[in-house]
Write a protein that holds these residues in place. Sequence first.
Motif, PDB file in Angstrom:
ATOM      1  N   LYS A 415      57.930   3.020 -72.934  1.00  0.00           N
ATOM      2  CA  LYS A 415      58.300   3.514 -71.601  1.00  0.00           C
ATOM      3  C   LYS A 415      58.813   2.338 -70.771  1.00  0.00           C
ATOM      4  O   LYS A 415      58.048   1.664 -70.077  1.00  0.00           O
ATOM      5  CB  LYS A 415      57.113   4.179 -70.900  1.00  0.00           C
ATOM      6  N   VAL A 416      60.098   2.113 -70.858  1.00  0.00           N
ATOM      7  CA  VAL A 416      60.729   1.008 -70.144  1.00  0.00           C
ATOM      8  C   VAL A 416      61.026   1.438 -68.709  1.00  0.00           C
ATOM      9  O   VAL A 416      61.591   2.508 -68.474  1.00  0.00           O
ATOM     10  CB  VAL A 416      62.023   0.584 -70.867  1.00  0.00           C
ATOM     11  N   ASP A 417      60.639   0.614 -67.761  1.00  0.00           N
ATOM     12  CA  ASP A 417      60.815   0.965 -66.345  1.00  0.00           C
ATOM     13  C   ASP A 417      62.203   0.629 -65.823  1.00  0.00           C
ATOM     14  O   ASP A 417      62.776   1.401 -65.048  1.00  0.00           O
ATOM     15  CB  ASP A 417      59.766   0.240 -65.500  1.00  0.00           C
ATOM     16  N   HIS A 418      62.728  -0.534 -66.215  1.00  0.00           N
ATOM     17  CA  HIS A 418      64.034  -0.970 -65.707  1.00  0.00           C
ATOM     18  C   HIS A 418      64.847  -1.590 -66.837  1.00  0.00           C
ATOM     19  O   HIS A 418      64.291  -2.237 -67.727  1.00  0.00           O
ATOM     20  CB  HIS A 418      63.868  -1.995 -64.583  1.00  0.00           C
ATOM     21  N   VAL A 419      66.153  -1.408 -66.767  1.00  0.00           N
ATOM     22  CA  VAL A 419      67.061  -1.953 -67.765  1.00  0.00           C
ATOM     23  C   VAL A 419      68.241  -2.618 -67.061  1.00  0.00           C
ATOM     24  O   VAL A 419      68.819  -2.046 -66.121  1.00  0.00           O
ATOM     25  CB  VAL A 419      67.598  -0.861 -68.717  1.00  0.00           C
ATOM     26  N   MET A 420      68.584  -3.824 -67.485  1.00  0.00           N
ATOM     27  CA  MET A 420      69.745  -4.541 -66.982  1.00  0.00           C
ATOM     28  C   MET A 420      70.596  -4.952 -68.181  1.00  0.00           C
ATOM     29  O   MET A 420      70.076  -5.441 -69.183  1.00  0.00           O
ATOM     30  CB  MET A 420      69.304  -5.777 -66.190  1.00  0.00           C
ATOM     31  N   LYS A 421      71.875  -4.744 -68.076  1.00  0.00           N
ATOM     32  CA  LYS A 421      72.812  -5.172 -69.122  1.00  0.00           C
ATOM     33  C   LYS A 421      73.908  -5.998 -68.496  1.00  0.00           C
ATOM     34  O   LYS A 421      74.606  -5.526 -67.597  1.00  0.00           O
ATOM     35  CB  LYS A 421      73.405  -3.962 -69.852  1.00  0.00           C
ATOM     36  N   GLY A 422      74.032  -7.236 -68.941  1.00  0.00           N
ATOM     37  CA  GLY A 422      75.058  -8.111 -68.400  1.00  0.00           C
ATOM     38  C   GLY A 422      74.944  -8.316 -66.901  1.00  0.00           C
ATOM     39  O   GLY A 422      75.944  -8.467 -66.198  1.00  0.00           O
ATOM     40  N   GLY A 423      73.698  -8.325 -66.401  1.00  0.00           N
ATOM     41  CA  GLY A 423      73.472  -8.537 -64.975  1.00  0.00           C
ATOM     42  C   GLY A 423      73.620  -7.295 -64.130  1.00  0.00           C
ATOM     43  O   GLY A 423      73.435  -7.353 -62.905  1.00  0.00           O
ATOM     44  N   LYS A 424      73.924  -6.142 -64.751  1.00  0.00           N
ATOM     45  CA  LYS A 424      74.074  -4.892 -64.009  1.00  0.00           C
ATOM     46  C   LYS A 424      72.905  -3.985 -64.287  1.00  0.00           C
ATOM     47  O   LYS A 424      72.560  -3.728 -65.445  1.00  0.00           O
ATOM     48  CB  LYS A 424      75.367  -4.176 -64.421  1.00  0.00           C
ATOM     49  N   LEU A 425      72.259  -3.479 -63.236  1.00  0.00           N
ATOM     50  CA  LEU A 425      71.155  -2.539 -63.416  1.00  0.00           C
ATOM     51  C   LEU A 425      71.704  -1.206 -63.910  1.00  0.00           C
ATOM     52  O   LEU A 425      72.585  -0.616 -63.286  1.00  0.00           O
ATOM     53  CB  LEU A 425      70.421  -2.341 -62.090  1.00  0.00           C
ATOM     54  N   VAL A 426      71.178  -0.734 -65.024  1.00  0.00           N
ATOM     55  CA  VAL A 426      71.607   0.555 -65.553  1.00  0.00           C
ATOM     56  C   VAL A 426      70.479   1.570 -65.522  1.00  0.00           C
ATOM     57  O   VAL A 426      70.676   2.748 -65.776  1.00  0.00           O
ATOM     58  CB  VAL A 426      72.133   0.414 -67.003  1.00  0.00           C
ATOM     59  N   ARG A 427      69.276   1.080 -65.227  1.00  0.00           N
ATOM     60  CA  ARG A 427      68.151   2.001 -65.025  1.00  0.00           C
ATOM     61  C   ARG A 427      67.154   1.334 -64.102  1.00  0.00           C
ATOM     62  O   ARG A 427      66.776   0.202 -64.350  1.00  0.00           O
ATOM     63  CB  ARG A 427      67.480   2.342 -66.352  1.00  0.00           C
TER      64      ARG A 427
END
Length: 427
Positions: A415-427
């Motif tokens: 259960k991942v709370d937050h996701v960032m890809k390449g410095g951009k928040l995607v969740r």
Amino acid sequence: MSRLVVRVLGLAAVIAASSPVLAETLYVRAGKLVDTEKGVVLPDRLIRIDDGRVTAVTPWAPPPPGAALTDWSGYTVLPGLIDIHTHLADTEQSANVAEPLLHSGADIALLGAKHARDTLAAGFTSVRDVGTFRAFGDVSLRNAIDTGMVEGPRMSVAGAYLTVPGGGGEVTGMAPDVEVPAIMRMGVVTGPADMTVKARRLFQGGADFLKLIATGAVLAAGTEPGAPELTEEEMRAAVAEAVRNGSYATAHAHGAEGIKLAIRAGVRSIEHASLIDDEGIALARAKGVWLVMDIYDGDYIDQVGKRDGWPAEILRKNTETTDAQRDGFRKAVRAGVKIAYGTDAGVYPHGLNARQFRYMIRYGMTPMQAIQSATTSAAALMGKSADVGAVSPGHYADLIAVTGDPVADIGVLEKVDHVMKGGKLVR
């Protein structure tokens, strides 16, 4: 071209030349940071990100006034996870052996986009997609993600399966007079020379690496997991073509003999390795070959397959391989064989990729080893250690945040709370 247009373009060029390039800088505060390179958990860190990549990781101190700050001080932060064995650009497994024939190319494109989004939301910011029935659908999905048209993980793709006629990489189980479309048979090979031609075609079409089907498959009707299919000579031809293209080959191989043939042929990794024997484990260690063992799937297939009426042949093969694969996994861990995190997502719904972590610990890994299998180890297998798999200067700012401590309870990664890809928040 009108004089006005010329003057406007000229003015734009002057402005562009005289204006400094402004880097986009932001900061992330991590309550705890899992350092996957050193295998330790660090308290209260400040991560600086410039233009999508990490440029510094230091003990917490307030960033400059007015700086953009993402406050994850209440979370444990890890590098984005990597699943080294997925099938995003395809249908998910079902009771119908003809399922791949029931969907158009447009259907697969839309399904792939959904699978990619679900995978990224689960905290897997990179994947190695190891084959699709409809050739090059994975290439298109990768490219759409790279250009920002579709939201999803960074993808490394195989283009299609390289398999013998009627083998584990074919759509099988239909009546003899049912013709499978040519686009679904692009990687069917008959001999080493044909292997070279087909492998070259896959690289020309945009594949990043090659996927060889060395043995039969649990989920392919009419094939047996323990039976070798591609010959060592055919696989050597594929490996040679991969090297010519600056790449590598991986092999789907359940059976002990097929595993050893593939290792001797020069593949970089073995997928599944369900029936690996002691000789195969020793050979993998000696040759530095990675094992990618999807040890969660057996329980899912047994439960859902029985509930939904999957073919008896598939359920039988699953029973014959599940416990053996887990025993082999335990032995491989003890022997010090390199193991990367791969789930065969698509056998079960995409987005549930983290369920395998518990199984890896149950069968011999420490929590940190399991985390590293899905970060530094997976990145090394793909040849992308400089870009992904760690939170340190130079790497993409692919980060996830979870509540709790995954080293104490690996289940928090489900259960991942937050996701960032390449410095951009995607969740």
